[in-house]
Scaffold this motif. Structure first.
Motif, mmCIF file in Angstrom:
data_model
loop_
_atom_site.group_PDB
_atom_site.id
_atom_site.type_symbol
_atom_site.label_atom_id
_atom_site.label_comp_id
_atom_site.label_asym_id
_atom_site.label_seq_id
_atom_site.Cartn_x
_atom_site.Cartn_y
_atom_site.Cartn_z
ATOM 1 N N ASP A 1 0.845 -1.191 0.000
ATOM 2 C CA ASP A 1 0.000 0.000 0.000
ATOM 3 C C ASP A 1 0.878 1.238 0.000
ATOM 4 N N VAL A 2 0.427 2.239 -0.728
ATOM 5 C CA VAL A 2 1.193 3.472 -0.922
ATOM 6 C C VAL A 2 0.262 4.652 -0.697
ATOM 7 N N GLY A 3 0.741 5.652 0.013
ATOM 8 C CA GLY A 3 -0.092 6.817 0.256
ATOM 9 C C GLY A 3 0.706 8.024 0.683
ATOM 10 N N LEU A 4 -0.007 9.048 1.119
ATOM 11 C CA LEU A 4 0.596 10.276 1.604
ATOM 12 C C LEU A 4 0.191 10.488 3.053
ATOM 13 N N GLY A 5 1.094 11.086 3.818
ATOM 14 C CA GLY A 5 0.801 11.350 5.209
ATOM 15 C C GLY A 5 1.314 12.704 5.652
ATOM 16 N N THR B 1 6.870 19.970 10.854
ATOM 17 C CA THR B 1 5.640 19.455 10.256
ATOM 18 C C THR B 1 5.827 19.365 8.745
ATOM 19 N N GLY B 2 5.343 18.295 8.149
ATOM 20 C CA GLY B 2 5.465 18.172 6.706
ATOM 21 C C GLY B 2 4.834 16.905 6.183
ATOM 22 N N ALA B 3 4.767 16.793 4.847
ATOM 23 C CA ALA B 3 4.194 15.629 4.195
ATOM 24 C C ALA B 3 5.266 14.571 3.958
ATOM 25 N N TYR B 4 4.853 13.320 3.917
ATOM 26 C CA TYR B 4 5.774 12.229 3.623
ATOM 27 C C TYR B 4 5.081 11.177 2.767
ATOM 28 N N LEU B 5 5.886 10.411 2.042
ATOM 29 C CA LEU B 5 5.391 9.302 1.246
ATOM 30 C C LEU B 5 5.331 8.063 2.124
ATOM 31 N N SER C 1 -2.058 9.241 7.911
ATOM 32 C CA SER C 1 -1.868 8.945 6.492
ATOM 33 C C SER C 1 -3.111 8.340 5.857
ATOM 34 N N LEU C 2 -3.192 8.452 4.543
ATOM 35 C CA LEU C 2 -4.228 7.829 3.735
ATOM 36 C C LEU C 2 -3.523 7.066 2.621
ATOM 37 N N SER C 3 -3.790 5.747 2.530
ATOM 38 C CA SER C 3 -3.039 4.906 1.598
ATOM 39 C C SER C 3 -3.962 4.085 0.714
#
Length: 282
Positions: free
Chosen positions: A44-48, A72-76, A277-279
């Motif tokens: 599974d792959v998503g952004l968090g 704070t930041g986004a990650y894969l 996260s949402l994947s």
């Protein structure tokens, strides 16, 4: 974005300097209640979004004892596992143990024993932080060892023993984690407690300060670390929005050993990280 991903990975690596059958984080997140012997795998792959307070000097840049920064930041987010016969590979972005290569030695419904290859800790140096320009680079390691897991109802007990084979420090790490999951409708809640012993060779490689480094950095003093024990606590939740999408959120707290907290290269005696996260599940 790139810098945050590196710092995010470092914070997870620190929680497995305190490092971690299957990875215990992934197992309790999914509500697994027995050792996995299935062939094949999943991805599974998503952004968090991650929020953390890192205890490492200069991560992020400007992080100091008198100037503690929250990043704070986004990650894969990538989670996957593949097994062929008794060989397997695991990669879990949000786990305390991250990446593992292994071979299943023993497996039944309650017990699993595996030989594994895994890093203990990752790179520290000037490539990621300008504050480290006058410090030597600490290259990441790679270790070999065993992972023992016991499953009882919704509880998982996992022991992990590792010894460096990369030649970076030849140190050792030994951890014990206990995890439990609860299913409420479609929500899966989990909690994790852990303790990790880390040898002086590991701590000195990454967080020791030589006389030369102290001489080149006015705000640092020479330091040689001993061995110590870190403690980890985590709570979290996972929810399958649909057959293909899953929502996850977890909070992790790490209490550092005195051998780490006393180093001039740490600016606090604990670490905090909140991940959401949402994947997409393939």
């Amino acid at each position: 974005m790139t810098a945050f991903i590196k710092w995010f990975g470092l914070c997870l690596a620190l929680a497995s300097l305190t490092a971690q059958s299957n990875d215990i984080n992934q197992s309790i997140t999914q509500g697994v209640r027995s050792a996995d012997s299935e062939q094949g795998g999943f991805l599974d792959v998503g952004l968090g979004i991650g929020i953390y307070r890192n205890p490492i000097y200069g991560y992020p840049e400007g992080n100091r004892a008198g100037n503690l920064l929250t990043q704070t930041g986004a990650y894969l987010n990538i989670n996957g596992r593949y097994q062929y016969k008794d060989f397997f590979v695991e990669a879990f972005s949000e786990s305390v143990s991250g990446f593992n290569l292994g071979y299943r030695l023993l497996n039944d419904e309650s017990w699993a024993a595996e030989a594994i290859l895994s890093p203990i800790f990752g790179y520290l140096g000037k490539d990621d932080s300008d504050d480290w320009q006058n410090l030597r680079e600490r290259e990441g390691d790679f270790a070999a060892g065993v992972r023992l897991s016991y499953y009882r109802n919704a509880n998982i007990f996992q022991v992990r023993l590792l010894s460096d084979i990369s030649g970076q420090h030849y140190g050792e790490s030994a951890s014990l984690f206990v995890g439990r999951s609860w299913q409420k409708r479609n929500w899966n809640y989990h909690a994790l407690l852990g303790a990790t012993y880390t040898s002086a060779a590991v701590y000195n490689h990454f967080l020791g300060v030589s006389e030369q480094e102290a001489a080149n950095n006015s705000d640092l003093t020479a330091y040689q670390a001993g061995a110590g024990v870190d403690f980890t606590f985590e709570i979290g939740v996972a929810y399958p929005i649909s057959e293909d999408w899953v929502f996850r959120s977890n909070y992790r707290y790490l209490s550092l050993a005195d051998a780490v907290a006393d180093s001039p290269l740490t600016v606090r005696d604990d670490a905090h990280i909140l991940l959401t996260s949402l994947s997409y599940v393939f």
